[in-house]
Motif scaffolding. Structure first.
Motif, short mmCIF file in Angstrom:
data_model
loop_
_atom_site.label_atom_id
_atom_site.label_comp_id
_atom_site.label_asym_id
_atom_site.label_seq_id
_atom_site.Cartn_x
_atom_site.Cartn_y
_atom_site.Cartn_z
N ALA A 47 0.82 -1.21 0.00
CA ALA A 47 0.00 0.00 0.00
C ALA A 47 0.85 1.26 0.00
CB ALA A 47 -0.93 0.00 1.21
N SER A 48 2.02 1.19 0.64
CA SER A 48 2.90 2.36 0.68
C SER A 48 3.32 2.78 -0.73
CB SER A 48 4.14 2.08 1.54
OG SER A 48 4.85 0.96 1.03
N SER A 49 3.48 1.79 -1.61
CA SER A 49 3.84 2.11 -3.00
C SER A 49 2.69 2.80 -3.71
CB SER A 49 4.23 0.83 -3.75
OG SER A 49 5.42 0.28 -3.25
N VAL A 50 1.48 2.33 -3.44
CA VAL A 50 0.31 2.96 -4.07
C VAL A 50 0.21 4.41 -3.63
CG1 VAL A 50 -2.21 2.91 -4.28
CG2 VAL A 50 -0.92 0.75 -4.20
N TYR A 51 0.35 4.65 -2.32
CA TYR A 51 0.21 6.01 -1.81
C TYR A 51 1.42 6.88 -2.14
CZ TYR A 51 -3.99 4.58 0.64
OH TYR A 51 -5.26 4.13 0.93
N TRP A 52 2.51 6.27 -2.56
CA TRP A 52 3.67 7.06 -3.01
C TRP A 52 3.31 7.79 -4.31
CZ3 TRP A 52 8.40 8.71 -1.58
CH2 TRP A 52 9.25 9.16 -2.59
N PHE A 53 2.53 7.11 -5.16
CA PHE A 53 2.17 7.67 -6.46
C PHE A 53 0.82 8.36 -6.48
CE2 PHE A 53 4.97 4.03 -7.54
CZ PHE A 53 5.97 4.70 -8.25
N PHE A 54 -0.12 7.89 -5.67
CA PHE A 54 -1.50 8.37 -5.75
C PHE A 54 -2.01 8.71 -4.36
CE2 PHE A 54 -0.66 4.90 -8.77
CZ PHE A 54 -0.68 5.63 -9.96
N ARG A 55 -2.63 9.87 -4.23
CA ARG A 55 -3.02 10.34 -2.90
C ARG A 55 -4.18 9.54 -2.31
NH1 ARG A 55 -4.59 14.44 -6.43
NH2 ARG A 55 -6.86 14.71 -6.61
N ASP A 56 -5.07 9.01 -3.19
CA ASP A 56 -6.19 8.20 -2.72
C ASP A 56 -6.76 7.42 -3.90
OD1 ASP A 56 -7.62 10.09 -4.21
OD2 ASP A 56 -8.21 11.23 -2.44
N LYS A 57 -7.81 6.65 -3.64
CA LYS A 57 -8.39 5.83 -4.70
C LYS A 57 -8.92 6.69 -5.84
CE LYS A 57 -12.58 4.02 -4.64
NZ LYS A 57 -13.75 3.16 -4.32
N ASP A 58 -9.54 7.81 -5.53
CA ASP A 58 -10.10 8.68 -6.55
C ASP A 58 -9.01 9.15 -7.51
OD1 ASP A 58 -12.26 10.01 -7.77
OD2 ASP A 58 -11.75 11.87 -6.75
N HIS A 59 -7.89 9.56 -6.94
CA HIS A 59 -6.76 10.00 -7.76
C HIS A 59 -6.23 8.84 -8.60
CE1 HIS A 59 -2.35 11.47 -8.01
NE2 HIS A 59 -3.04 11.95 -9.02
N LEU A 60 -6.17 7.65 -8.04
CA LEU A 60 -5.68 6.47 -8.74
C LEU A 60 -6.56 6.15 -9.95
CD1 LEU A 60 -4.06 3.87 -9.18
CD2 LEU A 60 -5.41 2.81 -7.34
N ILE A 61 -7.87 6.13 -9.77
CA ILE A 61 -8.77 5.81 -10.89
C ILE A 61 -8.69 6.89 -11.96
CG2 ILE A 61 -11.16 5.38 -11.57
CD1 ILE A 61 -9.90 3.15 -9.97
N ALA A 62 -8.57 8.14 -11.54
CA ALA A 62 -8.43 9.23 -12.51
C ALA A 62 -7.16 9.03 -13.35
CB ALA A 62 -8.39 10.58 -11.80
N GLU A 63 -6.08 8.59 -12.71
CA GLU A 63 -4.84 8.36 -13.44
C GLU A 63 -4.94 7.14 -14.34
OE1 GLU A 63 -2.04 10.32 -13.67
OE2 GLU A 63 -3.50 11.69 -12.78
N VAL A 64 -5.72 6.16 -13.95
CA VAL A 64 -5.97 5.01 -14.83
C VAL A 64 -6.62 5.49 -16.13
CG1 VAL A 64 -7.39 2.94 -15.17
CG2 VAL A 64 -6.13 3.25 -13.03
#
Length: 208
Positions: A47-64
């Motif tokens: 999870a630390s790797s995920v949060y290194w790149f993306f601030r939260d799930k919303d930001h992650l899906i937007a980047e997808v």
């Protein structure tokens, strides 16, 4: 210097692994079903790797959605008309669609996820939905500008909305093709292209 370059490459590999995992999960489970824990399990990264790149799930899906769109659009023909291109509108439109629609059955993640988000309603609008809508507006603007390049001053003055209406017809048609292919895989791109071109060509003829 070489070590720094490898480190940057490793970070990008990890980032893409996370994006790929999130795209797969979002396609299977929707926005609500996409969780950081599922992404970490699928990607094999903490999870630390995920949060290194993306601030939260919303930001992650937007980047997808952003990542998928940028990869897809880079391989598409540009809606830009060369001033030396003397082909009629119908022929030029056919040439562009003949290349672009054949990529739709591969189901780009940005289209699949974007359409899901459009059908969902929530109090706080997802960042990915905002990006998807902004992207559609930008693409529609490019297509409308392409149509306008074929219109003379009189036609533009009489029907200032025509180019954007036609751009929306093209987008709506490709949306329909994408969704249809999720149900039926026996489609003929040449038939689809011919129908869209005929509709657009007749609309321009009627407006003239």
């Amino acid at each position: 210097m070489a070590s720094a370059s490898r480190s940057a490459d490793d970070r990008e590999v990890s980032r893409v692994r996370i994006l790929t995992a999130a795209a797969e999960i979002a396609s299977e489970c929707g926005y609500e079903g996409t969780t950081i824990s599922r992404v970490t399990k699928r990607s094999g990264l903490p999870a630390s790797s995920v949060y290194w790149f993306f601030r939260d799930k919303d930001h992650l899906i937007a980047e997808v959605v952003r990542h998928s769109f940028e990869r897809w659009i880079a391989a598409q023909p540009r809606w830009e008309r060369d001033p030396r291109d003397e082909r009629p509108l119908a022929e030029g439109l056919h040439a562009i669609l003949a290349r672009s629609v054949r990529t739709l059955p591969d189901a780009p993640d940005f289209l699949r996820i974007g359409h899901m988000l459009l059908l969902e309603s929530r109090e706080v609008e997802a960042e990915a939905r905002q990006y998807f809508l902004a992207t559609r507006d930008a693409v529609a603007g490019s297509i409308a500008a392409w149509f306008t390049s074929y219109f003379g001053p009189e036609l533009q003055a009489r029907h200032p909305e025509l180019a954007m209406d036609l751009a929306r017809v093209v987008l709506a048609s490709t949306d329909g093709l994408f969704l249809t292919h999720q149900i039926h895989d026996d489609w003929d791109p040449d038939d689809f292209i011919a129908i869209v071109v005929a509709i657009v060509d007749q609309a321009v003829a009627d407006a003239g």
